[in-house]
Scaffold this active site. Structure first.
Site, PDB file in Angstrom:
ATOM      1  N   LYS A   8      10.972  -3.614 -46.992  1.00 58.94           N
ATOM      2  CA  LYS A   8      12.052  -2.710 -46.583  1.00 58.94           C
ATOM      3  C   LYS A   8      12.685  -3.260 -45.303  1.00 58.94           C
ATOM      4  O   LYS A   8      11.977  -3.522 -44.320  1.00 58.94           O
ATOM      5  CB  LYS A   8      11.444  -1.326 -46.333  1.00 58.94           C
ATOM      6  CG  LYS A   8      12.388  -0.163 -46.515  1.00 58.94           C
ATOM      7  CD  LYS A   8      11.576   1.135 -46.444  1.00 58.94           C
ATOM      8  CE  LYS A   8      12.423   2.364 -46.583  1.00 58.94           C
ATOM      9  NZ  LYS A   8      11.639   3.583 -46.336  1.00 58.94           N
ATOM     10  N   VAL A   9      13.996  -3.448 -45.357  1.00 58.62           N
ATOM     11  CA  VAL A   9      14.712  -3.979 -44.183  1.00 58.62           C
ATOM     12  C   VAL A   9      15.850  -3.021 -43.830  1.00 58.62           C
ATOM     13  O   VAL A   9      16.413  -2.369 -44.707  1.00 58.62           O
ATOM     14  CB  VAL A   9      15.291  -5.400 -44.451  1.00 58.62           C
ATOM     15  CG1 VAL A   9      14.196  -6.408 -44.773  1.00 58.62           C
ATOM     16  CG2 VAL A   9      16.341  -5.391 -45.554  1.00 58.62           C
TER      17      VAL A   9
END
Ligand code: G3P
Length: 216
Positions: free
Chosen positions: A83-84
């Protein structure tokens, strides 16, 4: 529509996974802090509880740092989804990781243009936060409608993951719009099973059944 649970509480995840209706898990640094457990240890444990994607969020803000953290996280299990945040460095990292076949969830999306950029960066999932959008006087579900329209216009494969879900109406609207996934806290998912007329109906049927004196 796929159902993900938004928590790092392994007991809750195991319980919901037992229903057979759980398709994945999302976590974030706040949820990890709430669980009070070692990030890598708890993420490894969550990955073993479900077959689907488990989002684990990087905390570095620069591209090199995100790549370094993603390298640690993706070694945990094959179903880890990195997750960015939706920033220039986040999308650069998304492009690099998805190019290598790693699943990426782009988080903290608050506009349809941001979602367009994430799709162009090859994101596996885009996470628009509907609850926080509503909290700030915007229409969270309108954002989902716009993203659905844009992704369909260009046949983007990025899945719309409706996040920051606060209640059943968000879930219903997400399904009406045709969102691919929704992630919600355990209490919201449990609430979807319940209806006062279901409880009342069971009560009435059992009372009548008792009158028959029979057993199955
Ligand atoms: O995991 C991201 C998102 O679902 C957070 O939700 O309730 O903190 O706005 P919330």
């Amino acid at each position: 529509m796929k159902f993900f649970v938004d928590t790092a509480d392994t007991a809750e995840i195991a319980d919901l996974a037992a229903t057979g209706l759980l398709d994945g898990v999302t976590t974030n640094p706040s949820l990890i802090a709430r669980a009070g457990r070692d990030f890598l240890e708890v993420t490894r444990e969550i990955c073993a509880l479900v077959d689907g994607p488990v989002s684990a969020e990087v905390v570095a803000l620069d591209h090199a740092g995100m790549l370094r953290e993603a390298e640690v996280l993706r070694k945990l299990a094959p179903n880890v989804c990195i997750k960015v945040p939706l920033t220039v460095d986040g999308l650069k990292t998304c492009k690099a990781l998805t190019g290598e076949g790693t699943m990426v969830n782009v988080t903290l999306c608050f506009s349809a243009n941001q979602a367009l950029l994430a799709a162009k960066a090859g994101a596996s999932f885009i996470s628009p936060f509907v609850g926080r959008h509503d909290d700030n006087g915007f229409d969270g579900m309108e954002l989902i409608r716009d993203i659905r329209l844009i992704y369909d216009n260009y046949a983007f494969a990025t899945e719309i993951l409706v996040a920051s879900v606060r209640h059943g109406v968000h879930v219903l609207e997400a399904a009406r719009i045709g969102a691919d996934v929704m992630t919600a806290p355990p209490a919201v998912i449990r609430g979807l099973f319940r209806h006062v007329l279901t409880d009342k109906g069971i009560e009435g049927f059992l009372a009548d059944w008792a009158k028959t004196g029979q057993s199955i």
